[in-house]
Design an enzyme around this catalytic site. Structure first.
Site, PDB file in Angstrom:
ATOM      1  N   GLN A 142      57.336  55.377  22.607  1.00  0.00           N
ATOM      2  CA  GLN A 142      57.292  54.773  21.289  1.00  0.00           C
ATOM      3  C   GLN A 142      58.273  55.493  20.344  1.00  0.00           C
ATOM      4  N   ARG A 338      34.520  85.729   9.679  1.00  0.00           N
ATOM      5  CA  ARG A 338      35.720  85.001  10.131  1.00  0.00           C
ATOM      6  C   ARG A 338      35.438  84.234  11.410  1.00  0.00           C
ATOM      7  N   THR A 427      50.776  67.284  15.288  1.00  0.00           N
ATOM      8  CA  THR A 427      51.913  66.385  15.068  1.00  0.00           C
ATOM      9  C   THR A 427      51.834  65.151  15.956  1.00  0.00           C
ATOM     10  N   GLU A 429      50.622  62.070  18.253  1.00  0.00           N
ATOM     11  CA  GLU A 429      49.623  61.023  18.032  1.00  0.00           C
ATOM     12  C   GLU A 429      49.346  60.843  16.538  1.00  0.00           C
TER      13      GLU A 429
HETATM   14  C1  LIG Z   1      42.011  72.614  25.780  1.00  0.00           C
HETATM   15  C2  LIG Z   1      42.563  71.259  25.597  1.00  0.00           C
HETATM   16  C3  LIG Z   1      43.989  71.261  25.126  1.00  0.00           C
HETATM   17  C4  LIG Z   1      44.587  69.909  25.262  1.00  0.00           C
HETATM   18  C5  LIG Z   1      46.050  69.891  25.097  1.00  0.00           C
HETATM   19  C6  LIG Z   1      46.801  69.218  26.221  1.00  0.00           C
HETATM   20  C7  LIG Z   1      46.757  67.730  26.112  1.00  0.00           C
HETATM   21  C8  LIG Z   1      47.936  67.078  26.687  1.00  0.00           C
HETATM   22  C9  LIG Z   1      47.992  65.659  26.334  1.00  0.00           C
HETATM   23  C10 LIG Z   1      48.679  65.424  25.060  1.00  0.00           C
HETATM   24  C11 LIG Z   1      49.158  64.052  24.946  1.00  0.00           C
HETATM   25  C12 LIG Z   1      49.989  63.905  23.756  1.00  0.00           C
HETATM   26  C13 LIG Z   1      50.391  62.510  23.583  1.00  0.00           C
HETATM   27  C14 LIG Z   1      51.118  62.270  22.356  1.00  0.00           C
HETATM   28  C15 LIG Z   1      51.597  60.871  22.358  1.00  0.00           C
HETATM   29  C16 LIG Z   1      52.200  60.398  21.093  1.00  0.00           C
HETATM   30  O1  LIG Z   1      52.422  61.106  20.166  1.00  0.00           O
HETATM   31  S1  LIG Z   1      52.526  58.705  21.071  1.00  0.00           S
HETATM   32  C17 LIG Z   1      53.198  58.358  19.493  1.00  0.00           C
HETATM   33  C18 LIG Z   1      52.149  58.386  18.436  1.00  0.00           C
HETATM   34  N1  LIG Z   1      52.729  57.961  17.210  1.00  0.00           N
HETATM   35  C19 LIG Z   1      52.042  57.872  16.109  1.00  0.00           C
HETATM   36  O2  LIG Z   1      50.873  58.197  16.073  1.00  0.00           O
HETATM   37  C20 LIG Z   1      52.756  57.319  14.913  1.00  0.00           C
HETATM   38  C21 LIG Z   1      51.997  57.476  13.652  1.00  0.00           C
HETATM   39  N2  LIG Z   1      52.182  56.324  12.821  1.00  0.00           N
HETATM   40  C22 LIG Z   1      51.263  55.269  12.784  1.00  0.00           C
HETATM   41  O3  LIG Z   1      50.250  55.294  13.432  1.00  0.00           O
HETATM   42  C23 LIG Z   1      51.493  54.055  11.933  1.00  0.00           C
HETATM   43  O4  LIG Z   1      52.667  53.517  12.088  1.00  0.00           O
HETATM   44  C24 LIG Z   1      51.079  54.232  10.476  1.00  0.00           C
HETATM   45  C25 LIG Z   1      51.386  55.594   9.925  1.00  0.00           C
HETATM   46  C26 LIG Z   1      49.591  54.047  10.534  1.00  0.00           C
HETATM   47  C27 LIG Z   1      51.738  53.242   9.522  1.00  0.00           C
HETATM   48  O5  LIG Z   1      51.551  51.919   9.960  1.00  0.00           O
HETATM   49  P1  LIG Z   1      52.293  50.670   9.262  1.00  0.00           P
HETATM   50  O6  LIG Z   1      51.882  49.455   9.952  1.00  0.00           O
HETATM   51  O7  LIG Z   1      53.732  50.948   9.139  1.00  0.00           O
HETATM   52  O8  LIG Z   1      51.839  50.741   7.799  1.00  0.00           O
HETATM   53  P2  LIG Z   1      50.580  50.515   6.958  1.00  0.00           P
HETATM   54  O9  LIG Z   1      51.052  49.513   5.948  1.00  0.00           O
HETATM   55  O10 LIG Z   1      50.151  51.867   6.498  1.00  0.00           O
HETATM   56  O11 LIG Z   1      49.426  49.829   7.831  1.00  0.00           O
HETATM   57  C28 LIG Z   1      49.231  48.441   7.928  1.00  0.00           C
HETATM   58  C29 LIG Z   1      47.788  48.143   8.190  1.00  0.00           C
HETATM   59  O12 LIG Z   1      47.465  48.562   9.528  1.00  0.00           O
HETATM   60  C30 LIG Z   1      46.320  49.400   9.516  1.00  0.00           C
HETATM   61  N3  LIG Z   1      46.486  50.339  10.613  1.00  0.00           N
HETATM   62  C31 LIG Z   1      47.427  51.288  10.756  1.00  0.00           C
HETATM   63  N4  LIG Z   1      47.256  51.932  11.934  1.00  0.00           N
HETATM   64  C32 LIG Z   1      46.191  51.351  12.532  1.00  0.00           C
HETATM   65  C33 LIG Z   1      45.527  51.572  13.759  1.00  0.00           C
HETATM   66  N5  LIG Z   1      45.931  52.560  14.611  1.00  0.00           N
HETATM   67  N6  LIG Z   1      44.477  50.803  14.061  1.00  0.00           N
HETATM   68  C34 LIG Z   1      44.045  49.838  13.226  1.00  0.00           C
HETATM   69  N7  LIG Z   1      44.635  49.583  12.038  1.00  0.00           N
HETATM   70  C35 LIG Z   1      45.697  50.331  11.699  1.00  0.00           C
HETATM   71  C36 LIG Z   1      46.356  50.062   8.150  1.00  0.00           C
HETATM   72  O13 LIG Z   1      45.082  50.512   7.776  1.00  0.00           O
HETATM   73  C37 LIG Z   1      46.812  48.906   7.286  1.00  0.00           C
HETATM   74  O14 LIG Z   1      45.707  48.072   7.078  1.00  0.00           O
HETATM   75  P3  LIG Z   1      45.548  47.277   5.690  1.00  0.00           P
HETATM   76  O15 LIG Z   1      45.380  48.308   4.638  1.00  0.00           O
HETATM   77  O16 LIG Z   1      46.808  46.504   5.505  1.00  0.00           O
HETATM   78  O17 LIG Z   1      44.329  46.429   5.887  1.00  0.00           O
HETATM   79  C1  LIG Z   2      54.416  67.724  22.044  1.00  0.00           C
HETATM   80  C2  LIG Z   2      54.676  66.331  21.597  1.00  0.00           C
HETATM   81  C3  LIG Z   2      54.415  65.294  22.455  1.00  0.00           C
HETATM   82  C4  LIG Z   2      54.717  63.972  22.085  1.00  0.00           C
HETATM   83  N1  LIG Z   2      54.503  62.958  22.970  1.00  0.00           N
HETATM   84  C5  LIG Z   2      54.890  61.694  22.651  1.00  0.00           C
HETATM   85  C6  LIG Z   2      54.757  60.631  23.587  1.00  0.00           C
HETATM   86  O1  LIG Z   2      54.273  60.808  24.702  1.00  0.00           O
HETATM   87  N2  LIG Z   2      55.200  59.403  23.225  1.00  0.00           N
HETATM   88  C7  LIG Z   2      55.719  59.153  22.013  1.00  0.00           C
HETATM   89  O2  LIG Z   2      56.097  58.008  21.753  1.00  0.00           O
HETATM   90  N3  LIG Z   2      55.823  60.140  21.082  1.00  0.00           N
HETATM   91  C8  LIG Z   2      55.434  61.399  21.381  1.00  0.00           C
HETATM   92  N4  LIG Z   2      55.542  62.412  20.445  1.00  0.00           N
HETATM   93  C9  LIG Z   2      56.093  62.109  19.134  1.00  0.00           C
HETATM   94  C10 LIG Z   2      55.045  62.190  18.037  1.00  0.00           C
HETATM   95  O3  LIG Z   2      54.145  61.134  18.112  1.00  0.00           O
HETATM   96  C11 LIG Z   2      55.748  62.230  16.686  1.00  0.00           C
HETATM   97  O4  LIG Z   2      56.506  63.417  16.629  1.00  0.00           O
HETATM   98  C12 LIG Z   2      54.729  62.174  15.566  1.00  0.00           C
HETATM   99  O5  LIG Z   2      54.159  60.891  15.478  1.00  0.00           O
HETATM  100  C13 LIG Z   2      55.329  62.580  14.205  1.00  0.00           C
HETATM  101  O6  LIG Z   2      56.413  61.785  13.889  1.00  0.00           O
HETATM  102  P1  LIG Z   2      57.821  62.413  13.455  1.00  0.00           P
HETATM  103  O7  LIG Z   2      58.235  63.364  14.512  1.00  0.00           O
HETATM  104  O8  LIG Z   2      58.676  61.257  13.164  1.00  0.00           O
HETATM  105  O9  LIG Z   2      57.520  63.224  12.164  1.00  0.00           O
HETATM  106  P2  LIG Z   2      58.020  62.882  10.685  1.00  0.00           P
HETATM  107  O10 LIG Z   2      57.333  61.653  10.224  1.00  0.00           O
HETATM  108  O11 LIG Z   2      59.498  62.884  10.620  1.00  0.00           O
HETATM  109  O12 LIG Z   2      57.427  64.123   9.920  1.00  0.00           O
HETATM  110  C14 LIG Z   2      58.228  65.104   9.210  1.00  0.00           C
HETATM  111  C15 LIG Z   2      57.489  65.484   7.926  1.00  0.00           C
HETATM  112  O13 LIG Z   2      57.465  64.370   7.061  1.00  0.00           O
HETATM  113  C16 LIG Z   2      56.162  64.147   6.561  1.00  0.00           C
HETATM  114  N5  LIG Z   2      55.975  62.708   6.312  1.00  0.00           N
HETATM  115  C17 LIG Z   2      56.378  61.670   7.090  1.00  0.00           C
HETATM  116  N6  LIG Z   2      56.030  60.515   6.545  1.00  0.00           N
HETATM  117  C18 LIG Z   2      55.381  60.781   5.411  1.00  0.00           C
HETATM  118  C19 LIG Z   2      54.760  59.992   4.402  1.00  0.00           C
HETATM  119  N7  LIG Z   2      54.705  58.678   4.483  1.00  0.00           N
HETATM  120  N8  LIG Z   2      54.188  60.627   3.361  1.00  0.00           N
HETATM  121  C20 LIG Z   2      54.196  61.957   3.277  1.00  0.00           C
HETATM  122  N9  LIG Z   2      54.756  62.764   4.204  1.00  0.00           N
HETATM  123  C21 LIG Z   2      55.347  62.177   5.262  1.00  0.00           C
HETATM  124  C22 LIG Z   2      55.236  64.682   7.639  1.00  0.00           C
HETATM  125  O14 LIG Z   2      53.979  65.058   7.111  1.00  0.00           O
HETATM  126  C23 LIG Z   2      56.023  65.888   8.151  1.00  0.00           C
HETATM  127  O15 LIG Z   2      55.730  66.987   7.326  1.00  0.00           O
HETATM  128  C24 LIG Z   2      55.245  63.720  20.807  1.00  0.00           C
HETATM  129  C25 LIG Z   2      55.472  64.786  19.918  1.00  0.00           C
HETATM  130  C26 LIG Z   2      55.194  66.081  20.301  1.00  0.00           C
HETATM  131  C27 LIG Z   2      55.471  67.198  19.344  1.00  0.00           C
END
Ligand SMILES: CCCCCCCCCCCCCCCC(=O)SCCNC(=O)CCNC(=O)[C@H](O)C(C)(C)COP(=O)(O)OP(=O)(O)OC[C@H]1O[C@@H](n2cnc3c(N)ncnc32)[C@H](O)[C@@H]1OP(=O)(O)O
Ligand SMILES: Cc1cc2nc3c(=O)[nH]c(=O)nc-3n(C[C@H](O)[C@H](O)[C@H](O)COP(=O)(O)OP(=O)(O)OC[C@H]3O[C@@H](n4cnc5c(N)ncnc54)[C@H](O)[C@@H]3O)c2cc1C
Length: 669
Positions: A142, A338, A427, A429
């Site tokens: 993504q 702490r 950071t 997810e």
């Molecule tokens: C001991 C153990 C250690 C373990 C340790 C090892 C572990 C080892 C594995 C690690 C594994 C790592 C895996 C990482 C994998 C990635 O990181 S994958 C990439 C993940 N990326 C993200 O999370 C991106 C974050 N950004 C977003 O989720 C969205 O784009 C945002 C920030 C919610 C903004 O969405 P947007 O559509 O541009 O804007 P927005 O106008 O804010 O939202 C539109 C509407 O959708 C709704 N909406 C937004 N998101 C959602 C949603 N998700 N669901 C439902 N509604 C939603 C909003 O509430 C809003 O609703 P209304 O107010 O309009 O009713």
């Molecule tokens: C270890 C690791 C594993 C990952 N695995 C995956 C994966 O498997 N698949 C995948 O698709 N992605 C993956 N990612 C990416 C990850 O999901 C993104 O890095 C994460 O969603 C944050 O987005 P960004 O890097 O664009 O940060 P940015 O959005 O650029 O953040 C930079 C700074 O800007 C601030 N900021 C951004 N937007 C706003 C706002 N609207 N208001 C105020 N402050 C804001 C943030 O708080 C932060 O301080 C991984 C990342 C890491 C570090």
């Protein structure tokens, strides 16, 4: 307390003897059921007894060696899963206890759920069995170089070509390169790729597509695909076992039926059709994963706390007047103040994680029945809890390192690696600030609907009590009054509501809603945190209402719940005072009560971390050993370092000897 002040290497046996509760019953409360204890224990021991899963020299491996070791462990784990015919539950636990981040985490954790959640039944029938048998390896692509948080800003395109019934996937700019997906760099054969869908000249925004990346014969990248690893990451060992990758497409063609079509479809003619489900379901995989990350937070935090508590019971400093025994550092009130809130937080996150899993399952069942009403709350809860629990856990692991003094800084303590592996959870997810702003948006919407008489439900139901909560004053008079759950709940509810209402009022004074939200965003973050902390406290209280069996177990959990809540109250005293929920005197009484609670936890501390039931293998810490025999282990571990393989270090002849033998003298000497 005589045994506590012992001084022998079996010191922890004395600590265990002072516990006032049944540890085995606490293991059940922690794990969720007797069955869960049994299966966790069996899988943890299976991993611990297998030499392939050794990890004691992991931090000394080069990146290449570490990655190969990860491939070996993943393949071996799969072999054992098949040979032993493990169930899905057992297999997941086995992987957890292998405890080495790798491509399998993304394959099972995101690729498979994305296809299950966003693919049609036909697509699931085709792809899921292949993924389940590891005939293909998948990742979740993504994030791009230019955009992660702003999902709608992604630039990769998937343009439909009606002539060939295919999508053409393309990376038009450098910033559109996929960047970060785990498992992409070296291991995955396939990815779920998020790209802008373009058909009949119109851009329909982000959609998911299954794209094959590498040949299933020789693993080489398919034509038009450029990919690799994005480079070394924070900390030695740690998350460097994961091949986070970069990926570019040069007009790569995929069949139309590889668009994930459960939510919307493109017909043979190229017509875009959106079904009657909310668009946000596209984000469903993220909701699922955020929920699992909350459960991971309690795992990581409990590991760190287990190490710090056991070591603090062994470590002694000062206090030996006239040759008497020194004091265990765990007896210092500062160490307790702490450490014990972190112990309480580990339990709190465990129980809120359990509840969140239930909520997620409930929402999924409703979605199946086309009831989408609880989706916004599921999003707010998963986003908020992911944010609050991961931030607090990352801070807590670092605090545990400091609580272990100098030895905590050694890799052999297990804490540096745990921190380095864990900290990106703040950071990935969803950046924690970005997610809290989503919670704030949900809260502002809920507050604005109160005026129209709409009764909030679920975790915002308390807001319906606005008349009372906006003006109530806490009746707490003595420190003991803070042990009343109703007294705690009331002030947490009043604080969260008043902070949200203050924000809403201030936003309404701005020229526009958007400007007001942006201007007030630092306050909105704090308001979101207050709401999420209320959820955690409430769910802990609700857990205590359940049938908890075993001698003394409920009493211990009550203490921990009170510590968790009163610690938050103490930490965020400014919020409670500035919103007029409590007086300074009541704040001081809460602190007084906290001190008493710490004293009650002290004799139970080691037993409370034993209840996590971690093997020494899983903890991988010389400081957190079950037997407490820390010093010989620390000493032995040092000699394993590659630097100690020779007495005279490499480089002596070239760089040290000439220096020591130099004839040149500084002229001024
Ligand atoms: C001991 C153990 C250690 C373990 C340790 C090892 C572990 C080892 C594995 C690690 C594994 C790592 C895996 C990482 C994998 C990635 O990181 S994958 C990439 C993940 N990326 C993200 O999370 C991106 C974050 N950004 C977003 O989720 C969205 O784009 C945002 C920030 C919610 C903004 O969405 P947007 O559509 O541009 O804007 P927005 O106008 O804010 O939202 C539109 C509407 O959708 C709704 N909406 C937004 N998101 C959602 C949603 N998700 N669901 C439902 N509604 C939603 C909003 O509430 C809003 O609703 P209304 O107010 O309009 O009713
Ligand atoms: C270890 C690791 C594993 C990952 N695995 C995956 C994966 O498997 N698949 C995948 O698709 N992605 C993956 N990612 C990416 C990850 O999901 C993104 O890095 C994460 O969603 C944050 O987005 P960004 O890097 O664009 O940060 P940015 O959005 O650029 O953040 C930079 C700074 O800007 C601030 N900021 C951004 N937007 C706003 C706002 N609207 N208001 C105020 N402050 C804001 C943030 O708080 C932060 O301080 C991984 C990342 C890491 C570090």
């Amino acid at each position: 307390m005589a045994a506590v002040d012992g001084g022998e290497v079996d010191h922890l046996a004395g600590e265990r003897a002072t516990a006032h509760f049944d540890v085995d019953a606490m293991k059940v409360a922690w794990a969720g059921s007797r069955h869960a204890v049994e299966v966790n224990d069996r899988m943890a021991r299976l991993v611990a007894s297998d030499p392939v899963f050794r990890k004691d020299t992991r931090t000394m491996l080069s990146r290449k060696e570490l990655f190969k070791d990860t491939l070996k462990k993943a393949a071996h784990a799969w072999k054992r899963i098949v040979e032993l015919r493990l169930t899905e539950e057992e297999a997941n636990l086995l992987r957890l206890y292998v405890d080495q981040p790798g491509y399998v985490d993304l394959h099972w954790g995101m690729f498979v759920p994305a296809i299950k959640g966003q693919g049609t039944e036909e697509q699931q029938k085709k792809w899921v069995p292949m993924a389940y048998k590891f005939q293909i390896i998948g990742c979740y692509a993504q994030t791009e170089l230019g955009h992660g948080s702003n999902v709608q800003g992604l630039e990769t395109t998937a343009t439909f070509d009606p002539n060939t019934d295919e999508f053409v996937v393309h990376s038009p700019t450098l910033t559109s390169s996929k960047w970060w997906p785990g498992g992409l760099g070296k291991a995955s054969t396939h990815a779920v790729v998020y790209a802008r869908l373009i058909t009949q000249g119109k851009d329909y925004g982000i959609h998911g597509f299954i794209v094959q990346l590498r040949s299933l014969d020789d693993h080489s990248p398919l034509p038009g695909i450029t990919l690799g690893d994005i480079g070394g990451k924070f900390g030695s060992g740690a998350y460097n076992s994961m091949d986070n990758g970069v990926l570019r497409f040069d007009h790569v063609r995929i069949p139309r039926d590889q668009m994930l079509m459960r939510l919307s479809q493109v017909t043979r003619e190229g017509k875009y059709v959106h079904s009657d489900v909310p668009k946000q379901l596209l984000y469903g995989t993220m909701v699922y994963v955020r929920q699992t990350i909350v459960a991971d937070a309690s795992k990581a935090l409990s590991r760190a706390v287990c190490i710090a508590v056991r070591y603090s019971a062994i470590r002694k400093q000062f206090g030996s007047q006239a040759g008497g025994p020194e004091t265990q550092v765990l007896n210092y009130k500062t160490q307790q103040s702490r450490l014990f809130p972190l112990l309480a937080s580990a339990y709190a996150y465990r129980f809120v994680g359990e509840w969140l899993k239930w909520l997620y399952t409930d929402v999924m069942q409703k979605l199946e029945a086309k009831d989408y009403s609880t989706l916004p709350e599921a999003h707010a809860c998963t986003a908020g809890l992911k944010s609050v629990t991961t931030s607090a856990t990352a801070d807590a692991i670092e605090e545990c390192r400091k609580l272990c003094g100098g030895h905590g800084y050694l890799n052999s303590s297990g804490l540096p690696e745990l921190f380095a592996v864990y900290v990106p959870a703040c950071t990935y997810e969803g950046d924690n600030v970005v997610l809290l702003l989503q919670v704030a948006r949900f809260l502002m919407k809920t507050v604005s609907q109160l005026a129209s008489g709409k009764q909030p439900v679920g975790t915002t139901a308390y807001m319906g009590n606005i008349q009372y909560l906006m003006q109530c004053k806490s009746a707490v008079n003595t420190a003991g009054d803070w042990l009343n759950p109703a007294a705690i709940k009331e002030v947490f509810e009043a604080r969260a509501l008043r902070m949200a209402v203050n924000c809403a009022q201030n936003i309404s004074k701005a020229p526009s809603q958007e400007e007001g939200f942006s201007e007030l965003s630092p306050d909105l973050l704090e308001s979101a945190v207050a709401h999420v902390q209320l959820i955690i406290v409430t769910k802990f209280f609700e857990k205590l209402q359940q049938d908890i069996i075993g001698h003394g177990v409920k009493e211990q959990l009550q203490n921990l719940c009170n510590i968790y809540a009163l610690f938050l109250l103490h930490k965020h005293l400014g919020d409670f005072l500035s919103t007029g929920c409590i007086t300074p005197k009541q704040g001081a009484l809460a602190n007084e009560q906290l001190g008493r609670l710490y004293a009650q936890v002290r004799p139970n501390a080691v037993a409370l971390v034993d209840a996590f039931d971690y093997t020494d293998h899983y903890l991988s810490s010389v400081l957190g050993r079950y037997d407490g025999d820390v010093y010989p282990a620390l000493y032995a571990e040092a000699w394993k370092d590659p630097l100690n393989e020779t007495v005279i270090p490499d480089g002596y002849q070239e760089h040290l000897r000439p220096l020591l033998k130099q004839q040149l003298k500084f002229s001024r000497l």
